[in-house]
Enzyme design. Sequence first.
Site, mmCIF file in Angstrom:
data_model
loop_
_atom_site.group_PDB
_atom_site.id
_atom_site.type_symbol
_atom_site.label_atom_id
_atom_site.label_comp_id
_atom_site.label_asym_id
_atom_site.label_seq_id
_atom_site.Cartn_x
_atom_site.Cartn_y
_atom_site.Cartn_z
ATOM 1 N N HIS A 1 0.857 -1.327 0.131
ATOM 2 C CA HIS A 1 0.047 -0.120 -0.083
ATOM 3 C C HIS A 1 1.037 1.299 0.126
ATOM 4 C CE1 HIS A 1 -2.571 3.392 2.007
ATOM 5 N NE2 HIS A 1 -3.463 2.421 1.568
ATOM 6 N N PRO A 2 0.454 2.429 -0.372
ATOM 7 C CA PRO A 2 1.041 3.533 -0.753
ATOM 8 C C PRO A 2 1.974 4.123 1.014
ATOM 9 C CG PRO A 2 -0.726 3.912 -1.937
ATOM 10 C CD PRO A 2 -1.002 2.637 -1.284
ATOM 11 N N LYS A 3 1.401 3.706 2.180
ATOM 12 C CA LYS A 3 2.007 4.095 3.030
ATOM 13 C C LYS A 3 2.930 3.004 3.760
ATOM 14 C CE LYS A 3 -2.101 6.288 5.231
ATOM 15 N NZ LYS A 3 -3.069 6.293 6.414
ATOM 16 N N LYS A 4 3.328 2.110 2.862
ATOM 17 C CA LYS A 4 4.345 0.982 3.116
ATOM 18 C C LYS A 4 5.732 1.396 2.871
ATOM 19 C CE LYS A 4 1.221 -1.551 5.441
ATOM 20 N NZ LYS A 4 -0.100 -0.611 5.188
ATOM 21 N N ILE A 5 6.466 0.734 3.146
ATOM 22 C CA ILE A 5 8.065 0.759 2.872
ATOM 23 C C ILE A 5 8.295 1.020 1.260
ATOM 24 C CG2 ILE A 5 10.581 0.048 2.945
ATOM 25 C CD1 ILE A 5 9.303 0.930 5.562
#
Length: 370
Positions: free
Chosen positions: A177-181
């Site tokens: 997801h875009p919030k991940k590393i």
Amino acid sequence: MIKLTDPCIPSEVYEDIKKILQSGLLVHGKMVELFEKSVAACIGARWAIAVNSGTSALHLSLLALGVQKGDEVITSDFTFPATVNVIEAVGAKPVLIDINLATFNLNVDLIKSKITKKTKVIIPVHLFGQSADMEPILEMAKQFRVAVVEDAACAFGAKYKGRTCGTFGDLGCFSFHPKKIITTGEGGIVLTDNFSLAQTIRLLRNHGMTYKNGRVKFILPGLNNRLNEIQAALGIRQMKNLQKIIKKRRQIAKWYDASLAESPLVRIPSSPKYATHIYQAYVVLLNKKIKRDSVLKALKLKGIEAGIGTYSVHQIEYYKKKYRLVADLFKQSREALTQSVSLPIHPNLTKAEVSFVAKSLLSVLKKTHL
């Protein structure tokens, strides 16, 4: 506005995507296979199966293990609801465990008392980029013959005692997801050293379909959980910068630590000796006397995007009612729900921006505490 998160997309990926579009091969191409091989080699697993979300990774893992109605699955109460939703989706009962407030991960001392003859799986969550305490979890799993599925959605590149998260359990699940590393827009991956499980998940992600003598055969009642070629291309380019991304995140965490550590109004993240934290999120815990939501609003007025840590499943109405969950059993999770603040952290942040966020937070806390 200083963003909470900001994906690092290399410019080269635009040309990659152009070539994919020109080829007309948007699914079932070489990019997904290359991405799988890259992740497997990096994390240290024999097989990697790319899917369309971290949620799908968890869901297919439970299906592959045969989890069904009548089974129980133990996991953390303090987690994004997807962890528990997939348990519910396969018909099993989620058995929730309170957390250790110092790490935000499940309290391993509470697991054994929750294991029954119906327990099929333990899902430790490596929250915010920090490993759960895996050794006692694995010992209990072996003793009671239950499977372990790691929810490593936030922990791509994190380590436990020098070994990479996602390689301890029967299956390890990651999110992109875009919030991940790293991100593929939406996406996820399942890692395993078990050939049979890998094959089953490959079938399940693609309608249960395989080929025999050049003809389509449907082996299982599968789903459409595939990752596409464009998503895989995004992931491949970012994999090349993974260690740089992690290094910058850890540096930003150190800057925050230096600015916030002395304040009695906020507690910075702690990292046990066994864990190598990669800071998918930098989550602090506010003094109980401070109204967290007021702090978030004040930071927004200063041009800072901040958020809550994550959610307490026992407070979600559906689960609260269905399983008659008692709040007193989840005191640590409840405090984390009401007092946690996630601060901006991503490789594009400058030291000056981090300093501004930290100073703004301290200023807001002092005013709120008066």
